[in-house]
Design a protein around this motif. Structure first.
Motif, PDB file in Angstrom:
ATOM      1  N   TYR A  95     -30.752   5.656  32.125  1.00 46.19           N
ATOM      2  CA  TYR A  95     -29.916   5.777  30.930  1.00 46.19           C
ATOM      3  C   TYR A  95     -28.916   4.632  30.879  1.00 46.19           C
ATOM      4  O   TYR A  95     -28.293   4.288  31.872  1.00 46.19           O
ATOM      5  N   GLY A  96     -28.755   4.062  29.691  1.00 43.46           N
ATOM      6  CA  GLY A  96     -27.799   2.976  29.488  1.00 43.46           C
ATOM      7  C   GLY A  96     -28.365   1.934  28.549  1.00 43.46           C
ATOM      8  O   GLY A  96     -29.491   1.443  28.752  1.00 43.46           O
ATOM      9  N   GLY A  97     -27.602   1.591  27.535  1.00 41.77           N
ATOM     10  CA  GLY A  97     -28.109   0.678  26.518  1.00 41.77           C
ATOM     11  C   GLY A  97     -28.100  -0.777  26.924  1.00 41.77           C
ATOM     12  O   GLY A  97     -29.029  -1.522  26.603  1.00 41.77           O
ATOM     13  N   SER A  98     -27.068  -1.231  27.645  1.00 43.90           N
ATOM     14  CA  SER A  98     -26.931  -2.658  27.953  1.00 43.90           C
ATOM     15  C   SER A  98     -28.094  -3.174  28.796  1.00 43.90           C
ATOM     16  O   SER A  98     -28.706  -4.203  28.480  1.00 43.90           O
TER      17      SER A  98
ATOM     18  N   TYR B  48     -31.216  11.408  23.166  1.00 42.86           N
ATOM     19  CA  TYR B  48     -31.402  10.816  21.831  1.00 42.86           C
ATOM     20  C   TYR B  48     -30.643   9.504  21.696  1.00 42.86           C
ATOM     21  O   TYR B  48     -31.021   8.638  20.903  1.00 42.86           O
ATOM     22  N   LYS B  49     -29.572   9.331  22.473  1.00 42.82           N
ATOM     23  CA  LYS B  49     -28.912   8.024  22.500  1.00 42.82           C
ATOM     24  C   LYS B  49     -29.842   6.985  23.124  1.00 42.82           C
ATOM     25  O   LYS B  49     -29.966   5.858  22.629  1.00 42.82           O
ATOM     26  N   GLN B  50     -30.511   7.387  24.215  1.00 36.40           N
ATOM     27  CA  GLN B  50     -31.443   6.473  24.863  1.00 36.40           C
ATOM     28  C   GLN B  50     -32.618   6.149  23.948  1.00 36.40           C
ATOM     29  O   GLN B  50     -33.099   5.002  23.938  1.00 36.40           O
ATOM     30  N   PHE B  51     -33.053   7.126  23.165  1.00 31.61           N
ATOM     31  CA  PHE B  51     -34.135   6.864  22.210  1.00 31.61           C
ATOM     32  C   PHE B  51     -33.695   5.809  21.193  1.00 31.61           C
ATOM     33  O   PHE B  51     -34.477   4.934  20.808  1.00 31.61           O
ATOM     34  N   GLY B  52     -32.454   5.884  20.778  1.00 32.67           N
ATOM     35  CA  GLY B  52     -31.915   4.863  19.868  1.00 32.67           C
ATOM     36  C   GLY B  52     -31.866   3.497  20.525  1.00 32.67           C
ATOM     37  O   GLY B  52     -32.195   2.483  19.895  1.00 32.67           O
ATOM     38  N   PHE B  53     -31.495   3.467  21.815  1.00 31.60           N
ATOM     39  CA  PHE B  53     -31.478   2.191  22.541  1.00 31.60           C
ATOM     40  C   PHE B  53     -32.885   1.612  22.648  1.00 31.60           C
ATOM     41  O   PHE B  53     -33.068   0.392  22.533  1.00 31.60           O
ATOM     42  N   VAL B  54     -33.877   2.489  22.837  1.00 30.02           N
ATOM     43  CA  VAL B  54     -35.265   2.028  22.928  1.00 30.02           C
ATOM     44  C   VAL B  54     -35.690   1.401  21.607  1.00 30.02           C
ATOM     45  O   VAL B  54     -36.314   0.326  21.586  1.00 30.02           O
TER      46      VAL B  54
ATOM     47  N   PHE C 252     -36.900  -3.725  18.709  1.00 27.78           N
ATOM     48  CA  PHE C 252     -36.634  -4.713  17.664  1.00 27.78           C
ATOM     49  C   PHE C 252     -36.222  -6.040  18.290  1.00 27.78           C
ATOM     50  O   PHE C 252     -36.680  -7.111  17.856  1.00 27.78           O
ATOM     51  N   SER C 253     -35.354  -5.978  19.306  1.00 28.21           N
ATOM     52  CA  SER C 253     -34.922  -7.201  19.985  1.00 28.21           C
ATOM     53  C   SER C 253     -36.102  -7.895  20.651  1.00 28.21           C
ATOM     54  O   SER C 253     -36.216  -9.128  20.611  1.00 28.21           O
ATOM     55  N   MET C 254     -36.998  -7.116  21.246  1.00 30.04           N
ATOM     56  CA  MET C 254     -38.179  -7.677  21.904  1.00 30.04           C
ATOM     57  C   MET C 254     -39.070  -8.379  20.885  1.00 30.04           C
ATOM     58  O   MET C 254     -39.565  -9.492  21.123  1.00 30.04           O
ATOM     59  N   TRP C 255     -39.278  -7.738  19.744  1.00 27.50           N
ATOM     60  CA  TRP C 255     -40.095  -8.346  18.677  1.00 27.50           C
ATOM     61  C   TRP C 255     -39.441  -9.620  18.145  1.00 27.50           C
ATOM     62  O   TRP C 255     -40.101 -10.642  17.966  1.00 27.50           O
ATOM     63  N   PHE C 256     -38.128  -9.558  17.942  1.00 27.83           N
ATOM     64  CA  PHE C 256     -37.404 -10.707  17.395  1.00 27.83           C
ATOM     65  C   PHE C 256     -37.469 -11.904  18.348  1.00 27.83           C
ATOM     66  O   PHE C 256     -37.746 -13.032  17.928  1.00 27.83           O
ATOM     67  N   MET C 257     -37.243 -11.648  19.655  1.00 28.01           N
ATOM     68  CA  MET C 257     -37.257 -12.748  20.629  1.00 28.01           C
ATOM     69  C   MET C 257     -38.661 -13.316  20.804  1.00 28.01           C
ATOM     70  O   MET C 257     -38.823 -14.512  21.093  1.00 28.01           O
ATOM     71  N   SER C 258     -39.693 -12.493  20.604  1.00 30.25           N
ATOM     72  CA  SER C 258     -41.060 -12.991  20.744  1.00 30.25           C
ATOM     73  C   SER C 258     -41.406 -13.996  19.651  1.00 30.25           C
ATOM     74  O   SER C 258     -42.320 -14.808  19.816  1.00 30.25           O
ATOM     75  N   ARG C 259     -40.688 -13.948  18.544  1.00 26.51           N
ATOM     76  CA  ARG C 259     -40.945 -14.848  17.423  1.00 26.51           C
ATOM     77  C   ARG C 259     -40.120 -16.130  17.490  1.00 26.51           C
ATOM     78  O   ARG C 259     -40.334 -17.051  16.701  1.00 26.51           O
ATOM     79  N   ILE C 260     -39.171 -16.178  18.426  1.00 28.38           N
ATOM     80  CA  ILE C 260     -38.349 -17.378  18.599  1.00 28.38           C
ATOM     81  C   ILE C 260     -38.975 -18.264  19.668  1.00 28.38           C
ATOM     82  O   ILE C 260     -39.387 -17.777  20.727  1.00 28.38           O
TER      83      ILE C 260
ATOM     84  N   LEU D 194     -31.053  -1.793  29.283  1.00 32.82           N
ATOM     85  CA  LEU D 194     -32.316  -1.641  28.565  1.00 32.82           C
ATOM     86  C   LEU D 194     -32.497  -2.743  27.523  1.00 32.82           C
ATOM     87  O   LEU D 194     -33.578  -3.348  27.424  1.00 32.82           O
ATOM     88  N   LEU D 195     -31.446  -3.019  26.748  1.00 28.58           N
ATOM     89  CA  LEU D 195     -31.541  -4.062  25.729  1.00 28.58           C
ATOM     90  C   LEU D 195     -31.748  -5.430  26.359  1.00 28.58           C
ATOM     91  O   LEU D 195     -32.527  -6.248  25.854  1.00 28.58           O
TER      92      LEU D 195
END
Length: 504
Positions: free
Chosen positions: A479-482, A43-49, A54-62, A484-485
């Motif tokens: 597994y790992g947030g850094s 569930y931590k990994q699901f949160g990272f996903v 959101f980061s992917m969407w945000f960067m696509s607009r820049i 993946l993000l």
């Protein structure tokens, strides 16, 4: 009115990223579903996903060109983060055996080395565009190497050798697509390869000779000397060469007679058990002579070219010269840089996992059977006997070796399906790179593609025993947030390049 094409997204690319990421979450869930003391990583990994999307969407607009204009600032900031990880009290070690790669900010931990990869790609892309017309000059390649070398050195100091090495595929891919001379790139690869691989091979061969050496000493009724060698392990070779070795305080090794007896036994073992390659490469006089002769021949060719103005000798003197210099460099590295035993085992265990019962050797001997046990259709979810539980039979089954867990549960069919969507991500990125409206967008997308592709290829190669264990995660799945993000942010930049393909 803005061109409608600027708003187009690559939905197959987005779908592939989401599918692979959720496959990672699912795999983590199956590993912990039946464990009473589960770590709760799924569930931590699901949160990272979710954050990554959101980061992917945000960067696509820049506008990616705006990102390029801040390339030096982004790169400098990433170096500051890497420096902070080396400061005690700020840098964070998740385990006693881990690298000081994390920054801890309250409940949040950040692996700075992951984001330095993306920062390096952005700055490399900007530099290569600025020097596009001069890429045929070898001197122009110095700055790109410095750009990569700075974060690599800081990461090696953590120490995290696997992450540091992952910068090189990105560098060489971008240099090639940026127009660098293929002969220059090949020369640099040859120099680095020979300079590191020859000393590593010699160290590996010496480790494989340890047990025969111990057996011979015991056979000759020299049990005390055999015990000494068993205690110091790979350090015995440096001691026999007369080098100062830290961490060895055995009084018996102060006795020159003991050292001489061990040296004599070692010479016998080398003659009987060492490979032809080891005997040749460990002969310093021969290697120094060969390297010197090749270098001199190259210099003579250079003088002939200068005197006669003939250009056809260029390919020959560069090839011969780089071989000679590389051989001399390998001798220097072997004599001056002692590789730690765990480093050698980690990078060479894949050649013969049965030779090394612990560490990387054990990981490989566990992961390959796990992959093979899945057969055609797998054992089914929640039935991964070798990769489930808090302490699975396959070490790091949720991180670096998560592909073994997926393969065990889904078999050959599921593995091929996963690899199809995994490889679709860099392939779509490569297509976007070729279709980019400008040089910076093309190189930026290519650098990101190289980063993602080599992570996937190296990780899968490690799990199935084809490559050395270097601690490289499986992008979008481990597994790992850094990581993946960082990867999802990078995909967002690729989407930005695609959306602005036809923009004015």
């Amino acid at each position: 009115m803005a061109d409608r094409n600027t708003e187009k997204l690559d939905y197959f690319l987005i779908f592939s990223v989401i599918l692979v990421a959720m496959a990672g979450v699912m795999t983590l869930y199956t590993q912990e579903a039946n464990a009473s003391d589960a770590l709760g990583r799924w569930y931590k990994q699901f949160g990272f996903v979710f954050i990554g999307l959101f980061s992917m969407w945000f960067m696509s607009r820049i506008n990616y060109q705006l990102i390029g204009s801040y390339a030096l600032f982004i790169y400098g900031f990433s170096l500051v983060l890497l420096i902070l990880t080396l400061i005690p009290g700020i840098g964070y070690l998740p385990t006693a055996r881990g690298a000081r790669s994390w920054l801890k900010l309250g409940p949040i931990t950040l692996q700075a080395s992951e984001f330095s990869k993306l920062a390096t790609v952005i700055l490399l892309g900007q530099y290569l565009v600025l020097r596009e017309k001069e890429m045929h000059k070898i001197t122009v390649l110095i700055i790109p190497f410095i750009i990569c070398l700075l974060p690599m050195v800081l990461i090696i100091l953590q120490p995290d050798f696997g992450t540091a090495v992952s910068f090189l595929p990105m560098l060489f891919t971008m240099l090639f697509l940026g127009g660098a001379d293929i002969l220059h790139i090949g020369s640099l690869l040859t120099f680095g390869g020979i300079s590191l691989m020859v000393p590593m091979y010699l160290s590996y061969s010496q480790l494989t000779l340890l047990q025969p050496l111990i057996d011979l000493l015991r056979k000759d009724n020299k049990a005390e000397l055999a015990s000494i060698v068993s205690q110091v392990q790979g350090k015995i070779w440096a001691i026999l060469d007369g080098k100062k070795v830290t961490g060895v305080d055995l009084a018996s090794l102060q006795n020159q007679k003991n050292i001489q007896l061990i040296r004599e036994a070692a010479d016998v073992i080398k003659d009987e058990y060492a490979s032809i390659g080891y005997k040749i490469l460990s002969n310093e006089a021969f290697m120094f002579g060969l390297g010197g002769i090749l270098t001199i021949i190259s210099l003579i060719m250079i003088f002939i070219r200068i005197a006669r103005g003939s250009k056809h000798l260029r390919n020959y003197y560069i090839t011969i010269g780089i071989l000679g210099i590389s051989i001399l460099s390998a001798i220097v590295v072997h004599k001056s840089i002692p590789f730690r035993e765990n480093q050698v085992i980690r990078l060479t265990a894949f050649l013969n996992p049965d030779q090394f019962k612990q560490g990387a050797g054990y990981q490989l001997r566990a992961s390959k059977p796990a992959v093979g046990s899945g057969k055609i259709f797998g054992k089914g979810f929640f039935h991964g006997e070798m990769t489930e539980g808090r302490v699975p039979h396959v070490p790091e089954a949720g991180t670096d070796f998560i592909f073994a867990s997926w393969a065990e549960q889904t078999g050959f069919f599921g593995s091929v399906l996963l690899l199809f969507f995994l490889m679709s991500i860099p392939l779509r990125g490569l297509q976007i790179s070729f279709e980019s409206k400008d040089r910076f967008g093309s190189l930026l997308a290519a650098g990101i593609v190289a980063m993602i592709f080599f992570h996937i290829a190296i990780n899968v190669g490690i799990v199935i025993g084809l490559l050395p264990v270097t601690g490289v995660p499986l992008t979008f799945m481990s597994y790992g947030g850094s990581h993946l993000l960082m990867a999802m942010t990078a995909v967002g930049i690729i989407l930005s390049i695609k959306k602005r393909k036809f923009a004015n």
